[in-house]
Scaffold this motif. Sequence first.
Motif, short mmCIF file in Angstrom:
data_model
loop_
_atom_site.label_atom_id
_atom_site.label_comp_id
_atom_site.label_asym_id
_atom_site.label_seq_id
_atom_site.Cartn_x
_atom_site.Cartn_y
_atom_site.Cartn_z
N VAL A 1 0.73 -1.34 0.12
CA VAL A 1 0.24 0.24 -0.06
C VAL A 1 0.80 1.22 0.35
O VAL A 1 1.62 1.42 0.65
CB VAL A 1 -1.04 -0.22 1.28
N GLU A 2 1.07 1.86 -1.26
CA GLU A 2 2.30 3.45 -1.40
C GLU A 2 1.82 4.53 -1.96
O GLU A 2 2.47 5.05 -1.32
CB GLU A 2 3.34 2.66 -2.58
N THR A 3 0.22 4.15 -2.16
CA THR A 3 -0.57 5.61 -1.72
C THR A 3 -1.73 5.55 -1.07
O THR A 3 -2.20 4.65 -0.69
CB THR A 3 -0.95 5.55 -3.72
N THR A 4 -2.08 7.13 -1.07
CA THR A 4 -3.58 7.10 -0.64
C THR A 4 -4.45 7.01 -1.24
O THR A 4 -5.58 6.44 -0.97
CB THR A 4 -3.70 8.90 -0.47
N GLY A 5 -4.43 6.85 -2.48
CA GLY A 5 -4.78 6.38 -3.37
C GLY A 5 -5.06 4.48 -2.92
O GLY A 5 -6.59 3.95 -2.28
N ASP A 6 -3.96 3.53 -2.40
CA ASP A 6 -4.31 2.35 -2.36
C ASP A 6 -4.98 2.76 -1.31
O ASP A 6 -5.85 1.48 -1.27
CB ASP A 6 -2.64 2.16 -1.41
N LEU A 7 -4.69 3.42 0.06
CA LEU A 7 -5.24 3.40 1.56
C LEU A 7 -6.81 3.17 1.21
O LEU A 7 -7.59 2.90 1.82
CB LEU A 7 -4.91 4.31 1.80
N VAL A 8 -7.31 4.79 0.31
CA VAL A 8 -8.55 4.36 0.39
C VAL A 8 -9.17 3.69 -0.22
O VAL A 8 -10.97 3.23 0.19
CB VAL A 8 -8.65 6.03 -0.82
#
Length: 310
Positions: free
Chosen positions: A176-183
């Motif tokens: 999980v590398e980006t804010t988008g991945d986490l969202v």
Amino acid sequence: MDFHHVTVLLDETVDAVVTNPSGRYVDCTLGGSGHSQKVLTKLDANGKLICFDQDDKAICHAQEIFGKDERITLVNRNFEYLEETLKELDLLPVNGILFDLGVSSPQLDEAKRGFSYMQDAPLDMRMDPLSSLTAQELVNSWSEEELAEVIWKYGEEKWSKRIAQFIVRKRNERAVETTGDLVEAIKAAVPAAVRRSGPHPAKRTFQAIRIAVNDELGVLDRVLDQALRCLDHGGRIGVITFHSLEDRIVKDRMNSWLGRCTCPPELPICRCEAKKVAKVLTRKPILPSEEEVEQNPRSRSAKLRVAEKI
């Protein structure tokens, strides 16, 4: 970056804390310099203002605003080191200290800082760019149980266990590398009916991870007694909080300064030797006006509490 920040409870905070035009004051959360600029308007030529911020961009922005004003001292450091720094600068005691907690608008709005669930960017969330722990490291290395605890404790998110489960499931496929991945992981975990109503489904989780990455509540807990020790008699401390966990820490600590006995009721005499060291000037916290909330929606949850050293 244009370090523009709409300051919350500006007049209320400065008017409550600044009582001596020739005094020494500390802004522990410089940010966009809003409170500091207001403080300086109330100080005469003998007054002093010391400003802390761990974000070097906030310091650079302040240098541009204040120029060579000899009344101001800028400290690129976490306010956790308040007492130590003021001793080093030989500026103790001071007449007032203010805190405007949480994350500043420029940090939220600059995508690459990774604070916002509204913009895709590398997961970072560090207020101090030089600190070691990032949000990316946290979500990819902490256990499912640790993630669930953080999301529940700091975000008060009722779907914390399920969100932690889905984060772990996603990172098992790839990091999980980006804010988008986490969202994406959060949205997959939260039921569709919940996503369609209320705030953004990632809001509480992002808040929780940001607090954990920056140890915000731990720092707050460690600095409040320091701040009281740094004050001269009659000096004031004002703290603006933005969520219930912060406010609870501030409220409880200020109440502890009132000298109320904490001994078990069955003891015939007081053993705790509680001593009143301050008085709380805000029986209830000061809230932003309806006009301020309308102009700056981020102020909606702000609460100001003020205490005076005796």
